[in-house]
Each structure stands twice: as C-alpha cells, then as structure tokens.
Design a protein around this motif. Sequence first.
Motif, PDB file in Angstrom:
ATOM      1  N   THR A  59     129.931  35.163  41.164  1.00 11.81           N
ATOM      2  CA  THR A  59     128.634  35.813  41.331  1.00 11.81           C
ATOM      3  C   THR A  59     127.853  35.091  42.410  1.00 11.81           C
ATOM      4  O   THR A  59     128.172  33.973  42.788  1.00 11.81           O
ATOM      5  CB  THR A  59     127.796  35.775  40.029  1.00 11.81           C
ATOM      6  OG1 THR A  59     127.584  34.409  39.657  1.00 11.81           O
ATOM      7  CG2 THR A  59     128.489  36.516  38.895  1.00 11.81           C
TER       8      THR A  59
ATOM      9  N   SER B 131     124.702  33.038  43.593  1.00  9.61           N
ATOM     10  CA  SER B 131     123.778  32.111  42.949  1.00  9.61           C
ATOM     11  C   SER B 131     122.758  31.624  43.961  1.00  9.61           C
ATOM     12  O   SER B 131     123.113  31.280  45.081  1.00  9.61           O
ATOM     13  CB  SER B 131     124.532  30.910  42.384  1.00  9.61           C
ATOM     14  OG  SER B 131     125.477  31.315  41.442  1.00  9.61           O
TER      15      SER B 131
ATOM     16  N   ILE C  79     119.959  30.024  29.892  1.00  8.80           N
ATOM     17  CA  ILE C  79     119.998  31.494  29.867  1.00  8.80           C
ATOM     18  C   ILE C  79     118.987  32.060  30.851  1.00  8.80           C
ATOM     19  O   ILE C  79     119.305  32.965  31.636  1.00  8.80           O
ATOM     20  CB  ILE C  79     119.751  32.018  28.438  1.00  8.80           C
ATOM     21  CG1 ILE C  79     120.951  31.671  27.549  1.00  8.80           C
ATOM     22  CG2 ILE C  79     119.491  33.520  28.445  1.00  8.80           C
ATOM     23  CD1 ILE C  79     120.698  31.870  26.058  1.00  8.80           C
ATOM     24  N   ALA C  80     117.773  31.535  30.839  1.00  7.58           N
ATOM     25  CA  ALA C  80     116.736  32.034  31.755  1.00  7.58           C
ATOM     26  C   ALA C  80     117.134  31.813  33.208  1.00  7.58           C
ATOM     27  O   ALA C  80     116.954  32.708  34.053  1.00  7.58           O
ATOM     28  CB  ALA C  80     115.398  31.352  31.458  1.00  7.58           C
TER      29      ALA C  80
ATOM     30  N   LYS D 265     120.229  31.500  34.437  1.00  9.81           N
ATOM     31  CA  LYS D 265     121.332  32.420  34.742  1.00  9.81           C
ATOM     32  C   LYS D 265     120.812  33.831  34.977  1.00  9.81           C
ATOM     33  O   LYS D 265     121.266  34.526  35.892  1.00  9.81           O
ATOM     34  CB  LYS D 265     122.355  32.434  33.599  1.00  9.81           C
ATOM     35  CG  LYS D 265     123.267  31.242  33.575  1.00  9.81           C
ATOM     36  CD  LYS D 265     124.267  31.361  32.424  1.00  9.81           C
ATOM     37  CE  LYS D 265     125.064  30.096  32.265  1.00  9.81           C
ATOM     38  NZ  LYS D 265     125.990  30.166  31.124  1.00  9.81           N
ATOM     39  N   ASN D 266     119.873  34.265  34.145  1.00  6.05           N
ATOM     40  CA  ASN D 266     119.304  35.607  34.291  1.00  6.05           C
ATOM     41  C   ASN D 266     118.547  35.775  35.603  1.00  6.05           C
ATOM     42  O   ASN D 266     118.333  36.900  36.054  1.00  6.05           O
ATOM     43  CB  ASN D 266     118.404  35.949  33.105  1.00  6.05           C
ATOM     44  CG  ASN D 266     119.193  36.191  31.833  1.00  6.05           C
ATOM     45  OD1 ASN D 266     120.393  36.457  31.870  1.00  6.05           O
ATOM     46  ND2 ASN D 266     118.523  36.098  30.699  1.00  6.05           N
ATOM     47  N   ALA D 267     118.136  34.674  36.213  1.00  5.82           N
ATOM     48  CA  ALA D 267     117.449  34.694  37.507  1.00  5.82           C
ATOM     49  C   ALA D 267     118.432  34.416  38.654  1.00  5.82           C
ATOM     50  O   ALA D 267     118.027  34.025  39.743  1.00  5.82           O
ATOM     51  CB  ALA D 267     116.319  33.673  37.515  1.00  5.82           C
ATOM     52  N   ASP D 268     119.728  34.635  38.406  1.00  6.34           N
ATOM     53  CA  ASP D 268     120.789  34.508  39.418  1.00  6.34           C
ATOM     54  C   ASP D 268     120.998  33.086  39.922  1.00  6.34           C
ATOM     55  O   ASP D 268     121.261  32.868  41.100  1.00  6.34           O
ATOM     56  CB  ASP D 268     120.554  35.462  40.598  1.00  6.34           C
ATOM     57  CG  ASP D 268     120.623  36.911  40.186  1.00  6.34           C
ATOM     58  OD1 ASP D 268     121.413  37.222  39.269  1.00  6.34           O
ATOM     59  OD2 ASP D 268     119.900  37.735  40.758  1.00  6.34           O
TER      60      ASP D 268
END
Length: 134
Positions: free
Chosen positions: A75, A77, A100-101, A103-106
């Motif tokens: 992905t 990043s 998690i936060a 990762k959710n923001a790339d």
Amino acid sequence: MIKSNSTKIPSEAKIQSDCFQWLWNTYPSTRRLCFHIPNGGLRSAREAATFKAMGVVAGIPDLCLAIASSSYDKTYSHALYIEIKTATGKTSPEQEACHIALKNADNAIAIVRSLEEFKQTVTTYLANTPYKPV
C-alpha cells in the motif's frame, strides 16, 4: 559454581538507540526525517498536564520515519511509524488504538523487537523511495 545461560534482554531504549544509530549511519539522506516522539517518561502532575495540553498523546509510536513509500505492505504510506518493543514486550490498548488510527490515515506501522528486525523493516520500506544508502 553454577553458570547461568541466561542473557540479558536489551531494554527498549537500547534497541531504539541501536536502531536510530544504524539508520543515521546507513541512510544519511534520511537524517532529520526520522525522529523520536518523546511521549513517555515520568513527569510531575503539572508537567504531564502541560505536555497533554501541548499535544502529547498516549500510545504514539516511538519513531517516525517521515518519508512516503509506494511499496511497503503493498500500500502507499505517507510515513512509517515504528514501535520498539523488547522480545517479550506487549503493546498497550492506547498503542493499539493509535496504530489503527495511523493506518487508517495511510501510514505504515511496524513493531520491531531487535536491530535486525528494524534493519529489515526500514530497508523494505525505503526500497521504493529516493532514499538509498550511500
């Protein structure tokens, strides 16, 4: 006399220092793009309140490599955040929520437990960026 076969497990601080020094020396073009986020440590109640008001957030990873990569973990990043743990260390609920936060923001997240694991993680992450060892 009984000899002990146990070896001392390096602390998170020792692992992190070794990792940072390796990155600094191996990838000089990344200097000032990788930094420690000093959210931990014992503080007085007043200092803790001041730091919290200034933006200290529980659970933020130890290091940030502020370089985008198009190939890490298949992905895109924006940055790589690295949590340093000992061989037996565990992430806290606050750390897991931050991971998690992020990762959710790339952003990419890595939990590393040794210098060798750090080397592999960073080398893989930087493979498709302009930041190469010299």
